[in-house]
Design a protein around this motif. Structure first.
Motif, PDB file in Angstrom:
ATOM      1  N   PHE A  55       0.015  88.812   8.699  1.00  0.00           N
ATOM      2  CA  PHE A  55       0.068  88.747   7.241  1.00  0.00           C
ATOM      3  C   PHE A  55      -1.371  88.598   6.742  1.00  0.00           C
ATOM      4  CE2 PHE A  55       4.115  87.379   8.872  1.00  0.00           C
ATOM      5  CZ  PHE A  55       5.034  87.979   8.024  1.00  0.00           C
ATOM      6  N   GLU A  56      -1.832  89.628   6.066  1.00  0.00           N
ATOM      7  CA  GLU A  56      -3.222  89.678   5.616  1.00  0.00           C
ATOM      8  C   GLU A  56      -3.246  89.833   4.092  1.00  0.00           C
ATOM      9  OE1 GLU A  56      -5.566  91.871   9.123  1.00  0.00           O
ATOM     10  OE2 GLU A  56      -3.827  93.026   8.412  1.00  0.00           O
ATOM     11  N   GLU A  57      -3.354  88.700   3.422  1.00  0.00           N
ATOM     12  CA  GLU A  57      -3.302  88.696   1.967  1.00  0.00           C
ATOM     13  C   GLU A  57      -2.023  89.390   1.478  1.00  0.00           C
ATOM     14  OE1 GLU A  57      -5.845  87.394  -0.354  1.00  0.00           O
ATOM     15  OE2 GLU A  57      -6.237  86.316   1.514  1.00  0.00           O
ATOM     16  N   ALA A  58      -0.936  89.143   2.189  1.00  0.00           N
ATOM     17  CA  ALA A  58       0.346  89.763   1.839  1.00  0.00           C
ATOM     18  C   ALA A  58       0.950  89.077   0.618  1.00  0.00           C
ATOM     19  CB  ALA A  58       1.310  89.679   3.011  1.00  0.00           C
ATOM     20  N   THR A  59       1.481  89.862  -0.282  1.00  0.00           N
ATOM     21  CA  THR A  59       2.096  89.314  -1.498  1.00  0.00           C
ATOM     22  C   THR A  59       3.489  88.776  -1.182  1.00  0.00           C
ATOM     23  OG1 THR A  59       0.895  90.871  -2.899  1.00  0.00           O
ATOM     24  CG2 THR A  59       2.858  89.853  -3.832  1.00  0.00           C
ATOM     25  N   GLY A  60       3.744  87.561  -1.611  1.00  0.00           N
ATOM     26  CA  GLY A  60       5.043  86.952  -1.398  1.00  0.00           C
ATOM     27  C   GLY A  60       5.420  86.049  -2.548  1.00  0.00           C
ATOM     28  N   TRP A  61       6.683  85.656  -2.588  1.00  0.00           N
ATOM     29  CA  TRP A  61       7.202  84.809  -3.662  1.00  0.00           C
ATOM     30  C   TRP A  61       7.886  83.583  -3.062  1.00  0.00           C
ATOM     31  CZ3 TRP A  61       7.019  90.043  -3.708  1.00  0.00           C
ATOM     32  CH2 TRP A  61       6.365  90.638  -4.804  1.00  0.00           C
ATOM     33  N   LEU A  62       7.671  82.466  -3.691  1.00  0.00           N
ATOM     34  CA  LEU A  62       8.226  81.210  -3.213  1.00  0.00           C
ATOM     35  C   LEU A  62       9.757  81.231  -3.279  1.00  0.00           C
ATOM     36  CD1 LEU A  62       7.433  78.282  -2.312  1.00  0.00           C
ATOM     37  CD2 LEU A  62       7.644  77.651  -4.726  1.00  0.00           C
ATOM     38  N   VAL A  63      10.375  80.782  -2.225  1.00  0.00           N
ATOM     39  CA  VAL A  63      11.827  80.616  -2.176  1.00  0.00           C
ATOM     40  C   VAL A  63      12.110  79.114  -2.167  1.00  0.00           C
ATOM     41  CG1 VAL A  63      13.929  80.995  -0.838  1.00  0.00           C
ATOM     42  CG2 VAL A  63      12.176  82.783  -0.949  1.00  0.00           C
ATOM     43  N   GLY A  64      12.800  78.632  -3.186  1.00  0.00           N
ATOM     44  CA  GLY A  64      13.046  77.199  -3.285  1.00  0.00           C
ATOM     45  C   GLY A  64      11.842  76.461  -3.831  1.00  0.00           C
ATOM     46  N   GLU A  65      11.769  75.172  -3.556  1.00  0.00           N
ATOM     47  CA  GLU A  65      10.708  74.335  -4.096  1.00  0.00           C
ATOM     48  C   GLU A  65       9.505  74.294  -3.171  1.00  0.00           C
ATOM     49  OE1 GLU A  65      12.043  70.442  -5.207  1.00  0.00           O
ATOM     50  OE2 GLU A  65      14.063  71.163  -5.653  1.00  0.00           O
ATOM     51  N   PRO A  66       8.323  74.046  -3.722  1.00  0.00           N
ATOM     52  CA  PRO A  66       7.138  73.880  -2.876  1.00  0.00           C
ATOM     53  C   PRO A  66       7.328  72.736  -1.879  1.00  0.00           C
ATOM     54  CG  PRO A  66       6.504  74.078  -5.185  1.00  0.00           C
ATOM     55  CD  PRO A  66       7.995  73.932  -5.156  1.00  0.00           C
ATOM     56  N   HIS A  67       6.847  72.961  -0.659  1.00  0.00           N
ATOM     57  CA  HIS A  67       6.888  71.955   0.415  1.00  0.00           C
ATOM     58  C   HIS A  67       8.315  71.631   0.876  1.00  0.00           C
ATOM     59  CE1 HIS A  67       2.911  71.710  -1.208  1.00  0.00           C
ATOM     60  NE2 HIS A  67       3.197  70.838  -2.167  1.00  0.00           N
ATOM     61  N   LYS A  68       9.295  72.393   0.424  1.00  0.00           N
ATOM     62  CA  LYS A  68      10.687  72.161   0.834  1.00  0.00           C
ATOM     63  C   LYS A  68      11.221  73.357   1.626  1.00  0.00           C
ATOM     64  CE  LYS A  68      10.972  68.291  -1.541  1.00  0.00           C
ATOM     65  NZ  LYS A  68      11.093  66.976  -0.874  1.00  0.00           N
ATOM     66  N   GLY A  69      10.300  74.048   2.281  1.00  0.00           N
ATOM     67  CA  GLY A  69      10.686  75.280   2.972  1.00  0.00           C
ATOM     68  C   GLY A  69      11.616  75.081   4.138  1.00  0.00           C
ATOM     69  N   MET A  70      11.504  73.960   4.828  1.00  0.00           N
ATOM     70  CA  MET A  70      12.362  73.756   5.991  1.00  0.00           C
ATOM     71  C   MET A  70      13.827  73.607   5.580  1.00  0.00           C
ATOM     72  SD  MET A  70      10.746  74.195   8.688  1.00  0.00           S
ATOM     73  CE  MET A  70      12.071  73.696   9.784  1.00  0.00           C
ATOM     74  N   ALA A  71      14.063  72.967   4.437  1.00  0.00           N
ATOM     75  CA  ALA A  71      15.451  72.839   3.965  1.00  0.00           C
ATOM     76  C   ALA A  71      16.037  74.212   3.677  1.00  0.00           C
ATOM     77  CB  ALA A  71      15.499  71.964   2.715  1.00  0.00           C
ATOM     78  N   ALA A  72      15.227  75.085   3.058  1.00  0.00           N
ATOM     79  CA  ALA A  72      15.703  76.438   2.767  1.00  0.00           C
ATOM     80  C   ALA A  72      15.856  77.246   4.043  1.00  0.00           C
ATOM     81  CB  ALA A  72      14.732  77.127   1.811  1.00  0.00           C
ATOM     82  N   MET A  73      14.883  77.133   4.943  1.00  0.00           N
ATOM     83  CA  MET A  73      14.953  77.905   6.179  1.00  0.00           C
ATOM     84  C   MET A  73      16.092  77.446   7.068  1.00  0.00           C
ATOM     85  SD  MET A  73      13.899  80.420   7.910  1.00  0.00           S
ATOM     86  CE  MET A  73      12.267  81.022   7.524  1.00  0.00           C
ATOM     87  N   PHE A  74      16.428  76.151   7.004  1.00  0.00           N
ATOM     88  CA  PHE A  74      17.531  75.679   7.839  1.00  0.00           C
ATOM     89  C   PHE A  74      18.862  76.279   7.408  1.00  0.00           C
ATOM     90  CE2 PHE A  74      15.149  72.251  10.008  1.00  0.00           C
ATOM     91  CZ  PHE A  74      15.716  72.405  11.270  1.00  0.00           C
ATOM     92  N   THR A  75      18.982  76.720   6.168  1.00  0.00           N
ATOM     93  CA  THR A  75      20.186  77.459   5.775  1.00  0.00           C
ATOM     94  C   THR A  75      20.331  78.694   6.652  1.00  0.00           C
ATOM     95  OG1 THR A  75      20.012  76.706   3.490  1.00  0.00           O
ATOM     96  CG2 THR A  75      21.331  78.682   3.893  1.00  0.00           C
ATOM     97  N   MET A  76      19.219  79.382   6.861  1.00  0.00           N
ATOM     98  CA  MET A  76      19.224  80.571   7.714  1.00  0.00           C
ATOM     99  C   MET A  76      19.341  80.186   9.188  1.00  0.00           C
ATOM    100  SD  MET A  76      16.485  83.695   7.726  1.00  0.00           S
ATOM    101  CE  MET A  76      16.826  85.234   8.592  1.00  0.00           C
ATOM    102  N   MET A  77      18.591  79.159   9.602  1.00  0.00           N
ATOM    103  CA  MET A  77      18.590  78.780  11.014  1.00  0.00           C
ATOM    104  C   MET A  77      19.950  78.293  11.473  1.00  0.00           C
ATOM    105  SD  MET A  77      14.874  76.934  11.394  1.00  0.00           S
ATOM    106  CE  MET A  77      15.163  76.480  13.097  1.00  0.00           C
ATOM    107  N   ASN A  78      20.637  77.500  10.654  1.00  0.00           N
ATOM    108  CA  ASN A  78      21.952  77.017  11.058  1.00  0.00           C
ATOM    109  C   ASN A  78      22.956  78.158  11.151  1.00  0.00           C
ATOM    110  OD1 ASN A  78      21.339  74.296  11.423  1.00  0.00           O
ATOM    111  ND2 ASN A  78      21.602  73.826   9.261  1.00  0.00           N
ATOM    112  N   ALA A  79      22.869  79.101  10.204  1.00  0.00           N
ATOM    113  CA  ALA A  79      23.723  80.285  10.291  1.00  0.00           C
ATOM    114  C   ALA A  79      23.411  81.061  11.567  1.00  0.00           C
ATOM    115  CB  ALA A  79      23.520  81.166   9.062  1.00  0.00           C
ATOM    116  N   GLU A  80      22.115  81.186  11.880  1.00  0.00           N
ATOM    117  CA  GLU A  80      21.717  81.924  13.078  1.00  0.00           C
ATOM    118  C   GLU A  80      22.123  81.194  14.351  1.00  0.00           C
ATOM    119  OE1 GLU A  80      20.524  85.006  13.359  1.00  0.00           O
ATOM    120  OE2 GLU A  80      20.839  85.117  11.202  1.00  0.00           O
ATOM    121  N   ARG A  81      22.084  79.862  14.344  1.00  0.00           N
ATOM    122  CA  ARG A  81      22.471  79.124  15.544  1.00  0.00           C
ATOM    123  C   ARG A  81      23.947  79.345  15.867  1.00  0.00           C
ATOM    124  NH1 ARG A  81      18.862  73.557  14.607  1.00  0.00           N
ATOM    125  NH2 ARG A  81      16.932  74.474  15.455  1.00  0.00           N
TER     126      ARG A  81
END
Length: 596
Positions: A269-295
């Motif tokens: 990722f080299e100056e790649a444009t992206g948009w925040l999902v959820g709240e700042p610094h709360k990424g693990m809570a959002a990612m765990f939605t995906m991780m638990n589904a994946e598990r």
């Protein structure tokens, strides 16, 4: 030889008969999904997997993926198979109708997942990761991001990934270094490198949507300073079509032991444009939605591979002539008996069969809880379902994949020397199954999650969602009759589980290493009891069906015999796990570090 026909009769049993009184069913939102409709879905999925995906599995493994000028080329036939898959509506099966999905219950969707994983696990990872991304975006992204991305992800026009791991950090994501710098327009510029990214680059879809963990400039250290960002491969234009290439690229693909038709990528990722999902610094809570589904989905991957390995071993055991039965020739008209007649081959086949049926029964229960957690109108039912899913997620992931690896190796053993030869197709199952024990959190991490987070959560509330129905079933069915030996065996194993829970709780408060030393044995013990409970329920249902002279006598008779094998030959392992837990950490931790 790779052969596969979806075990539709057992799937129907799990879906329509086994768990109907668990309190998780009769959801108004799923009223239209009658047995006739779900049967049609399963039949068509079975046909697609048999006719389209299975024939690509072995050649896909032989050819693998290749990186050409920054583009990953999937094996021959994958592009057309994916087109058929998306056009057939399989990418949208379990997604919300709000975004173009069909809203099929998870109890049905997980059965379809199993078929896909049995027929072609490498292929299944591409849409599987997309579904996980859909869950995370739907649960945490802004309405604008949902509207822009979910319809195309659900339709299969675009695909998704999860970008967590970096070269210096795997499980310990608090060490990650990828950074995200806010821009005046509300977007962010991401810079960093990720490894082990499944489906990070491929030629199946016109765009790939990456969910990336990164740090904002003001992020606190450790896991509490991680945010989640949506980073597309191509930036969407005003009309929603892919536009300019974003600053994200694949620098290499991994040369793996298995899953060779699934592209596992190193991403820059080299100056790649992206948009925040959820709240700042709360990424693990959002990612765990995906991780638990994946598990949970990784557990289903294990079940799928285990079923394919079993079917291949059965085919070979019936076809391969070798020696005579110990009790005398069973097929005197042939030059030798098929190896199916030999007790040790039967041991291997029955073990694989019991593993698969037990895991399918347990996954059906968890899938019903997923549906109830999301859609039950009763808050108490939703809470109980959520507790049960939380407790069982590490068990499904770790137990199912451990048993899948065992089944794949047993299949090779059934084939003998031919199983060690690539042309037979069964050695691929051992290679493919092996990664399922590692990714989405190693099985050791799952065991630590179970004993470290789930057992004591909310004063043991998660455990009650499982312990209460098991205890009630034992109490109600511990009467004289043909099931009494099973109930007594289940009660003994359940008692060992209860004592082990108390032991871990008591010792773990004083010494966390005691809980860690017990974790793997405890997860297996809990899994064995859960499978035993499902088999006991299945036996009760099958016995009643035979009593009332069901026309499907062969199926119910086989179910009881498989359950009997489980109780007599597999469930006794519970005692060994209990004794290991009781022994504590002493011998495990005794050697000094420099003695290894």
């Amino acid at each position: 030889m790779q052969v596969y026909d979806a075990p539709l009769r057992d799937m129907r049993f799990v879906l329509n008969e086994l768990h109907t009184d668990d309190g998780f069913g009769d959801l108004p939102i799923h009223a239209e999904f009658t047995p006739d409709l779900t049967d049609a879905i399963l039949e068509e999925a079975a046909r697609f997997c048999r006719e389209v995906l299975l024939p690509l599995n072995l050649p896909g493994d032989e050819e693998g993926c290749r990186l050409e000028n920054g583009v990953v080329r999937t094996p021959a036939g994958f592009i057309d198979a994916y087109r058929q898959f998306a056009e057939g509506g399989w990418t949208s099966l379990a997604s919300s109708p709000e975004w173009g999905g069909q809203g099929v219950p998870d109890a049905v969707g997980k059965l379809v997942e199993e078929m896909i994983c049995s027929a072609n696990l490498s292929f299944g990872l591409y849409p599987g990761l997309t579904h996980g991304a859909v869950c995370a975006i739907e649960g945490h992204a802004s309405e604008a991001l949902k509207a822009a991305y979910l319809p195309k992800l659900v339709s299969g026009e675009w695909s998704g990934t999860m970008c967590l791991t970096e070269a210096h950090c795997g499980t310990d994501l608090g060490l990650l270094r990828t950074r995200a710098v806010p821009q005046d327009d509300g977007s962010h510029k991401l810079t960093g490198a990720k490894i082990f990214i499944s489906a990070g680059e491929h030629d199946l879809t016109s765009n790939i949507v990456h969910l990336v963990l990164a740090r904002l400039p003001d992020a606190p250290p450790g896991i509490k300073g991680i945010s989640l960002f949506l980073v597309p491969k191509f930036l969407p234009q005003a009309d929603g079509t892919p536009g300019a290439r974003n600053g994200v690229s694949c620098s290499a693909i991994e040369h793996k032991m298995g899953l060779k038709a699934s592209a596992t990528c190193q991403m820059l990722f080299e100056e790649a444009t992206g948009w925040l999902v959820g709240e700042p610094h709360k990424g693990m809570a959002a990612m765990f939605t995906m991780m638990n589904a994946e598990r949970l989905s990784v557990g289903i991957q294990g079940l799928g591979v285990g079923e394919a390995a079993y079917q291949a071993a059965v085919w070979y055991a019936k076809d391969r002539l070798q020696g005579r039965a110990l009790s005398g020739a069973k097929y005197p008209d042939k030059p030798a008996d098929p190896i199916l007649v030999h007790p040790d081959v039967r041991r291997m086949l029955m073990t694989m069969r019991a593993y698969n049926e037990g895991c399918r029964a347990l996954s059906g229960w968890v899938a019903r809880a997923l549906d109830a957690e999301a859609h039950s109108p009763d808050p108490e039912v939703r809470q109980r379902a959520a507790d049960f899913v939380a407790l069982m997620t590490p068990v499904v992931k770790a137990l199912f994949t451990d048993l899948a690896s065992d089944s794949a190796n047993l299949a090779i053993q059934c084939y003998g020397g031919h199983g060690y030869i690539r042309e037979s197709g069964v050695e691929q199952y051992a290679r493919d199954a092996r990664i399922t024990m590692i990714y989405e959190g190693t099985n050791g991490v799952q065991a630590l999650d179970l004993v470290g987070r789930k057992l004591g959560a909310h004063m043991g509330r998660y455990l009650r969602s499982f312990f209460h129905p098991v205890a009630q079933f034992i109490e109600e069915n511990n009467v004289e009759g043909p099931m009494k030996p099973m109930i007594e065996a289940l009660a003994k194993a359940f008692g060992a589980l209860q004592l082990s829970t108390a032991t871990i709780a008591q010792r773990g408060l004083k010494d966390p290493e005691e809980a860690g030393a017990a974790s793997a044995d405890y997860l297996r013990l809990l899994g064995l009891v859960a499978m035993g409970y499902c088999f006991a329920r299945a036996t009760k249902i099958a016995g009643l069906q035979l009593f009332f002279r069901s026309p499907d006598k062969a199926f119910y008779d086989a179910k009881i015999k498989t359950a009997t094998y489980f109780f007599e030959r597999i469930l006794p392992q519970a005692t060994a796990h209990f004794l290991a837990i009781k022994a504590g950490k002493a011998s495990m931790m005794a050697l000094a570090d420099d003695a290894f």
